[in-house]
Structure formats: structure tokens, C-alpha cells
Write a protein that holds these residues in place. Structure first.
Motif, PDB file in Angstrom:
ATOM      1  N   VAL A 135       0.836  -1.202   0.000  1.00  0.00           N
ATOM      2  CA  VAL A 135       0.000   0.000   0.000  1.00  0.00           C
ATOM      3  C   VAL A 135       0.872   1.254   0.000  1.00  0.00           C
ATOM      4  O   VAL A 135       0.574   2.231  -0.704  1.00  0.00           O
TER       5      VAL A 135
ATOM      6  N   ALA B 159       2.054   1.734  -3.462  1.00  0.00           N
ATOM      7  CA  ALA B 159       0.953   2.153  -4.332  1.00  0.00           C
ATOM      8  C   ALA B 159       0.616   3.623  -4.125  1.00  0.00           C
ATOM      9  O   ALA B 159       0.375   4.359  -5.088  1.00  0.00           O
ATOM     10  N   ARG B 160       0.615   4.055  -2.866  1.00  0.00           N
ATOM     11  CA  ARG B 160       0.297   5.461  -2.584  1.00  0.00           C
ATOM     12  C   ARG B 160       1.380   6.384  -3.146  1.00  0.00           C
ATOM     13  O   ARG B 160       1.077   7.480  -3.644  1.00  0.00           O
TER      14      ARG B 160
ATOM     15  N   THR C 230      -6.264   1.234  -4.287  1.00  0.00           N
ATOM     16  CA  THR C 230      -5.316   1.473  -3.193  1.00  0.00           C
ATOM     17  C   THR C 230      -6.051   1.638  -1.869  1.00  0.00           C
ATOM     18  O   THR C 230      -5.640   1.093  -0.840  1.00  0.00           O
TER      19      THR C 230
ATOM     20  N   THR D 230      -2.818  -5.314  -5.980  1.00  0.00           N
ATOM     21  CA  THR D 230      -3.192  -3.926  -6.237  1.00  0.00           C
ATOM     22  C   THR D 230      -1.968  -3.071  -6.519  1.00  0.00           C
ATOM     23  O   THR D 230      -1.955  -2.256  -7.456  1.00  0.00           O
ATOM     24  N   ALA D 231      -0.937  -3.222  -5.694  1.00  0.00           N
ATOM     25  CA  ALA D 231       0.269  -2.415  -5.878  1.00  0.00           C
ATOM     26  C   ALA D 231       0.901  -2.682  -7.241  1.00  0.00           C
ATOM     27  O   ALA D 231       1.392  -1.760  -7.906  1.00  0.00           O
TER      28      ALA D 231
ATOM     29  N   VAL E 173      -1.198  -0.717  -9.694  1.00  0.00           N
ATOM     30  CA  VAL E 173      -1.049   0.734  -9.559  1.00  0.00           C
ATOM     31  C   VAL E 173       0.310   1.202 -10.067  1.00  0.00           C
ATOM     32  O   VAL E 173       0.397   2.196 -10.809  1.00  0.00           O
TER      33      VAL E 173
END
Length: 385
Positions: free
Chosen positions: A250, A253-254, A291, A326-327, A330
Motif C-alpha cells: 500500500v 501504491a500510494r 489502493t 493492487t500495488a 497501480v
């Protein structure tokens, strides 16, 4: 507190960690050598008190540390996480002597820990370990004249911090053909005779190596937990650290999302800014959506662990699976929206692109996490009938 919001003090702490990572840890990371343990970085993490928090912050605190550090300095995040992974079995299952010898040095960054589970022929199948722990047949032991002794023979592979760690949490088979029930965890200092290792040239920039055990001596004093109960030590450690792998993902990803927002807002294209193109803005929205969903699932899994919930294995697997997948999405999308500049060596996204791939494999590949989730779901269904 719920699993879906953080207190103001926690938010402030996360902001402070991101600033510290950028200002104090990033310069030390940049001076490190890829594929080698950065002891100066570890010492700074110890000086800041972050390594000591590995044993006091609980699962949610661990996740907040990993996410915040990953945002600004993935090398610092990984150095911290590997200390926790290698030393948690000592903290949770070690004797007073073991704890007193190693944990203070882990906390101040002077001793490097490693978690030695994976093997060339076992991979994510922890129950299929082949490293043998054979009873030492010397006369003194056979006659009951001393503590139980074993000799470790075999290999470990893809071990983070190997071969430079100062000690290893090693999982070996003490009872042949017993599956998960015949594995024992040992604390093995790196200077034991017969233990050698070599670094591996991997995509990820942190140190990873292979270990060879040539009749390495261990005794009952080196056992972590109970003989033949090491599988529980391994799974208990992974149930704690899998959500925090999700937090690492995360954080990356951020960072990729924020870089993309900045780039698409200022980049001129087709008579306007990139963000004015619906195809671009919708992709950015999707990046943010995924995210945030991953972040919430990570926090929920960590909170469940801290509260001793019965469904921790399922939640931990879900958090790691969703966040790491997800990462990957992204970061890959961020690279696409940045174009060729993101492929240039030294660009933030080039770095994240190399970092983001491995978490989908280590501590149980995505396919393993899906297997755990399904197994837990069917077990719960059966109990409910």
C-alpha cells in the motif's frame, strides 16, 4: 477505534515517519550497496527506536510503520521488516536466554536477523521442508549425558538478509515423513560450523541468498518453541507479517499514485493537461479506488490479529493478496501514464517497478494465499452446517 479509521495521533505519527524516512533514512539508503545489508541504515532505524517497536506496536502499528516508511524509502521499510520477520519467533517463542542475547541487538540494529524457511524444492510449501535435523549419535547424548543434539543438513534458498545475517530462525525436519507435524524451529547463529552461504543476484534490491548446512550442530537450547511444533511458529509469524507485507505494498501504491497525480496535473498533452483526458483521469480514479480498498483490508486484518480474532489466517491472506496485486497494478499503470521517463534508471517509478514484483511471491505466493482463503472458507462452512 474501528479498523477503518485512524486516530489523529496515529495519522500524525505516520506523517512523521514519512518525513523521517525522506530526510534521514533516504540518504543512508542511497549510500548502500544493492544486494547487501545496509548496517548504517539499520543502526539509524535502531537509533530512532523503530526497530524496538517491532515487538511492542502490535500488528496495526507494524502495518503503519511499514506503509509510512515504504512511501518514502522502501529500503528502510524492508530493512525494518526483515529484522522483525527474523526475530519475531525469538520474541514469541524464545527462552529468556535466547531473548536476552539477541533481541536487544536486533532492536538497536547491531545484529541482523533472518527467517530461513524457503528451500529449493519446497518454496511456499512449508510442510514439505527437506532440511534434515538428525539426532546426534555421540555416546554422551545416547546415554542421556547432555541436552538433545541434532545436525542440520540441507539447503535453504531465497532467504532475505542471507548470507550476511548474524543469526537465522531455521525450520528443519526433525521427524521424517510427518509433514507439518515434524518440523522444528531452531535459532542458529551465523558462526556455527558447517553453515555457509552465498548471495543471489535478484531483481529486488535487498539482500537475498542461499544457505548450505553441512552437519551444523544445534542442541535443545537452540529450539524455538517445541520440538516438532515448528510449523506453528512459522505460521504464527506469517499470520502477523502477511498483512504488513500488504502495508508495504500500500505504501508503494500510494507513492506511485501521488507521483501520477503530480505528473498528470502538470504534463501538457493534446492542447491541455494529461488529467483533462478522460482515459487518464479514469485510470487515476481506478488506482485510487484499489489502493484505498487494499489499505482498509490491511488495517482490518491487522486489527483482527491484535484482537485475537479466530479468522486471522483468512484475513491475513486476503490482505496480502489484495494489497500486493493492487500495488502491482497501480505501479504498472503509473509507469504507463508517465511514459518513457518512468523507465529511466533512478526514477521513482523505475525503482518501485522493481520493488513491487517480489511481494506477490514471498511469504506465500498469491496462489498460496488463494488456497488459504478457500481452505478457511470451506472449514467455516463445514462448522456452520
Amino acid at each position: 477505534m474501528t479498523a477503518f479509521s485512524l486516530e489523529p495521533a496515529q495519522l500524525a505519527w505516520c506523517a512523521e515517519l514519512r518525513a523521517v524516512a525522506a530526510e534521514r533514512l533516504r540518504p543512508l539508503a542511497d549510500k548502500g550497496e544493492p544486494g547487501r545489508v545496509n548496517r548504517a541504515l539499520l543502526a539509524e532505524l535502531g537509533q530512532l527506536g523503530l526497530l524496538g517497536r517491532l515487538f511492542t506496536s502490535g500488528a496495526l502499528g507494524l502495518c503503519l510503520m511499514r506503509e509510512s516508511l515504504a512511501y518514502a524509502c522502501t529500503e528502510a521499510e524492508t530493512a525494518l521488516a526483515l529484522q522483525g520477520l527474523g526475530a519475531h519467533p525469538v520474541h514469541a517463542h524464545g527462552t529468556e536466554t535466547q531473548r536476552a542475547r539477541w533481541l536487544p541487538r536486533v532492536a538497536d540494529g547491531s545484529a541482523v536477523a533472518a527467517f530461513a524457511l524457503s528451500e529449493p524444492g519446497a518454496g511456499s510449501d512449508a510442510a514439505a521442508l527437506g532440511l534434515r535435523a538428525e539426532r546426534d549419535g555421540s555416546p554422551g547424548v545416547a546415554s542421556g549425558g547432555g541436552p538433545t543434539r541434532w545436525r542440520l543438513t540441507g539447503e535453504k534458498c531465497w532467504i532475505s538478509n542471507a548470507p550476511e545475517a548474524d543469526f537465522y530462525t531455521v525450520f528443519a525436519r526433525t521427524t521424517p515423513e510427518a509433514g507439518a507435524r515434524g518440523v522444528t524451529a531452531f535459532l542458529v547463529p551465523a558462526d556455527r560450523p558447517g553453515l555457509t552461504g552465498a548471495g543471489l543476484d535478484m531483481l529486488s534490491p535487498h539482500p537475498i541468498g542461499a544457505l548450505a548446512f553441512d552437519a551444523v550442530p544445534v542442541t535443545a537450547d537452540d529450539v524455538l518453541g517445541e520440538v516438532d511444533r515448528g510449523f506453528r511458529v512459522a505460521m504464527g509469524t506469517l499470520n502477523l507479517f502477511r498483512p504488513s507485507v500488504g502495508a508495504f505494498a500500500v505504501g508503494m501504491a500510494r507513492a506511485a499514485l501521488d507521483a501520477t497525480l503530480a505528473h498528470t496535473a502538470r504534463r501538457d498533452a493534446f492542447g491541455g493537461k494529461l488529467r483533462d483526458l478522460q482515459a487518464v483521469s479514469h485510470q487515476v480514479a481506478e488506482m485510487a479506488l484499489r489502493t484505498e480498498a487494499a489499505r482498509l483490508m490491511v488495517y482490518a486484518a491487522a486489527t483482527a490479529y491484535d484482537e485475537g480474532a479466530p479468522d486471522v489466517p483468512r484475513r491475513a491472506a486476503m490482505a496480502k493478496l489484495l494489497a500486493t496485486e493492487t500495488a502491482q497494478y497501480v505501479v504498472d499503470t503509473a509507469v504507463q501514464l508517465h511514459g518513457a521517463r518512468a523507465l529511466q534508471r533512478g526514477h521513482l517509478l523505475e525503482h518501485l517497478y522493481r520493488e513491487v514484483r517480489a511481494p506477490r511471491i514471498y511469504e506465500g505466493a498469491s496462489e498460496v494465499q488463494r488456497g488459504i482463503i478457500a481452505k478457511e472458507l470451506y472449514a467455516a462452512h463445514q462448522e456452520a452446517r
